[in-house]
Scaffold this motif. Structure first.
Motif, mmCIF file in Angstrom:
data_model
loop_
_atom_site.group_PDB
_atom_site.id
_atom_site.type_symbol
_atom_site.label_atom_id
_atom_site.label_comp_id
_atom_site.label_asym_id
_atom_site.label_seq_id
_atom_site.Cartn_x
_atom_site.Cartn_y
_atom_site.Cartn_z
ATOM 1 N N VAL A 73 -43.058 -15.176 -36.909
ATOM 2 C CA VAL A 73 -43.290 -14.084 -35.968
ATOM 3 C C VAL A 73 -42.495 -14.397 -34.706
ATOM 4 C CG1 VAL A 73 -45.005 -12.838 -34.622
ATOM 5 C CG2 VAL A 73 -45.587 -13.682 -36.889
ATOM 6 N N GLU A 74 -41.565 -13.523 -34.370
ATOM 7 C CA GLU A 74 -40.726 -13.742 -33.198
ATOM 8 C C GLU A 74 -41.304 -12.962 -32.025
ATOM 9 O OE1 GLU A 74 -36.064 -13.250 -31.925
ATOM 10 O OE2 GLU A 74 -36.573 -13.415 -34.039
ATOM 11 N N TYR A 75 -41.699 -13.674 -30.978
ATOM 12 C CA TYR A 75 -42.336 -13.055 -29.818
ATOM 13 C C TYR A 75 -41.322 -12.734 -28.732
ATOM 14 C CZ TYR A 75 -46.886 -14.442 -31.659
ATOM 15 O OH TYR A 75 -47.999 -14.573 -32.439
ATOM 16 N N GLN A 76 -41.595 -11.645 -27.978
ATOM 17 C CA GLN A 76 -40.890 -11.401 -26.734
ATOM 18 C C GLN A 76 -41.665 -12.174 -25.678
ATOM 19 O OE1 GLN A 76 -39.926 -7.046 -26.302
ATOM 20 N NE2 GLN A 76 -41.746 -6.926 -27.546
ATOM 21 N N THR A 93 -51.038 -3.172 -19.008
ATOM 22 C CA THR A 93 -51.214 -2.950 -20.453
ATOM 23 C C THR A 93 -49.865 -2.983 -21.150
ATOM 24 O OG1 THR A 93 -51.030 -0.553 -20.230
ATOM 25 C CG2 THR A 93 -53.245 -1.498 -20.037
ATOM 26 N N LEU A 94 -49.923 -3.096 -22.457
ATOM 27 C CA LEU A 94 -48.696 -3.111 -23.255
ATOM 28 C C LEU A 94 -47.977 -1.766 -23.168
ATOM 29 C CD1 LEU A 94 -50.191 -4.980 -26.302
ATOM 30 C CD2 LEU A 94 -48.418 -5.855 -24.817
ATOM 31 N N GLU A 95 -48.751 -0.682 -23.100
ATOM 32 C CA GLU A 95 -48.146 0.658 -23.012
ATOM 33 C C GLU A 95 -47.325 0.801 -21.728
ATOM 34 O OE1 GLU A 95 -51.523 0.280 -23.789
ATOM 35 O OE2 GLU A 95 -51.080 0.520 -25.923
ATOM 36 N N SER A 100 -42.049 1.182 -19.181
ATOM 37 C CA SER A 100 -41.107 0.761 -18.143
ATOM 38 C C SER A 100 -39.828 0.166 -18.732
ATOM 39 C CB SER A 100 -41.758 -0.267 -17.221
ATOM 40 O OG SER A 100 -41.971 -1.468 -17.927
ATOM 41 N N GLY A 101 -39.830 -0.121 -20.032
ATOM 42 C CA GLY A 101 -38.649 -0.686 -20.687
ATOM 43 C C GLY A 101 -38.576 -2.190 -20.585
ATOM 44 N N ALA A 102 -39.651 -2.825 -20.117
ATOM 45 C CA ALA A 102 -39.648 -4.278 -19.980
ATOM 46 C C ALA A 102 -39.733 -4.971 -21.335
ATOM 47 C CB ALA A 102 -40.808 -4.723 -19.100
ATOM 48 N N ILE A 103 -40.429 -4.350 -22.285
ATOM 49 C CA ILE A 103 -40.544 -4.935 -23.625
ATOM 50 C C ILE A 103 -40.280 -3.878 -24.680
ATOM 51 C CG2 ILE A 103 -42.199 -6.693 -22.912
ATOM 52 C CD1 ILE A 103 -44.377 -5.011 -24.364
ATOM 53 N N ASN A 104 -40.070 -4.346 -25.892
ATOM 54 C CA ASN A 104 -39.843 -3.496 -27.053
ATOM 55 C C ASN A 104 -41.156 -3.391 -27.816
ATOM 56 O OD1 ASN A 104 -39.024 -2.397 -29.475
ATOM 57 N ND2 ASN A 104 -37.325 -3.809 -29.778
ATOM 58 N N ASN A 106 -41.636 -3.037 -30.920
ATOM 59 C CA ASN A 106 -41.564 -3.531 -32.300
ATOM 60 C C ASN A 106 -41.829 -5.019 -32.442
ATOM 61 O OD1 ASN A 106 -40.861 -0.941 -33.127
ATOM 62 N ND2 ASN A 106 -38.697 -1.330 -32.755
ATOM 63 N N LYS A 107 -41.934 -5.735 -31.321
ATOM 64 C CA LYS A 107 -42.201 -7.173 -31.370
ATOM 65 C C LYS A 107 -43.417 -7.494 -30.523
ATOM 66 C CE LYS A 107 -37.494 -8.973 -31.930
ATOM 67 N NZ LYS A 107 -36.481 -9.774 -31.258
ATOM 68 N N PRO A 108 -44.190 -8.513 -30.909
ATOM 69 C CA PRO A 108 -45.346 -8.887 -30.097
ATOM 70 C C PRO A 108 -44.922 -9.578 -28.799
ATOM 71 C CG PRO A 108 -45.121 -10.384 -31.939
ATOM 72 C CD PRO A 108 -44.092 -9.319 -32.133
ATOM 73 N N LEU A 109 -45.822 -9.547 -27.811
ATOM 74 C CA LEU A 109 -45.543 -10.109 -26.489
ATOM 75 C C LEU A 109 -46.348 -11.371 -26.275
ATOM 76 C CD1 LEU A 109 -44.407 -9.868 -23.558
ATOM 77 C CD2 LEU A 109 -46.460 -8.568 -23.029
#
Length: 167
Positions: A73-76, A93-95, A100-104, A106-109
């Motif tokens: 599992v590849e994390y951001q 929150t993740l949403e 905001s474009g900080a994370i994708n 499709n990958k977990p944080l």
């Protein structure tokens, strides 16, 4: 019982087939090796990857050394120091991060503990390092671990939940 009394179990030992001992044996003349060619000769046959003289597959392909884990599992990653610019008592929150474009999405944080945090925050993420968790809680905030669910696709022709809801 003595050593010379020991024998293998009944039916465990079979005598080898004697080849090249006449036509009545069923393995006479060519001894099951066919007619001529490299594989009919005595000694070892061609090497495993031999392809009749053409450049073989293992030489044509580029090297792929080592082991590749299929289930990794590849994390951001995001550091605690990156969260220090947010206003106090904010719920991250993740949403919000995806919007905001900080994370994708499709990958977990995963939140890591590099940097300092001195404001109270509620942080939602899939995973936290121990140092990040302690720094957020030391600043008076809280951490919320969200589950990361990987929907595996069916390898058979059977029902596939990922494809079922498509329009």
């Amino acid at each position: 019982m003595k050593l010379h009394d020991l024998k293998p179990a009944e039916g465990a030992h079979r005598e080898r087939k004697r080849v090249g001992r006449g036509p009545g044996s069923g393995k006479g003349k060519t001894a099951g090796k066919g007619m001529m060619g490299q594989k009919a000769r005595s000694g070892p046959g061609p090497y495993r990857t031999f392809e009749g003289g053409q450049n073989r597959m293992v030489r044509r392909m580029p090297y792929l050394r080592g082991f590749k884990n299929r289930w990794r599992v590849e994390y951001q990653v995001m550091n605690v120091g990156d969260l220090s610019e947010l206003p106090a008592d904010h719920e991250l929150t993740l949403e919000d991060l995806v919007a905001s474009g900080a994370i994708n999405k499709n990958k977990p944080l995963k939140i890591l503990g590099e940097g300092d945090l001195n404001i109270k925050l509620t942080v939602h993420a899939h995973k936290f390092s121990n140092s990040a968790r302690s720094k957020i809680e030391a600043a008076g905030g809280s951490v919320v671990e969200e589950p990361w669910i990987v929907e595996t696709r069916s390898r058979s022709a059977g029902p596939n939940p990922a494809m079922r809801n498509r329009k």
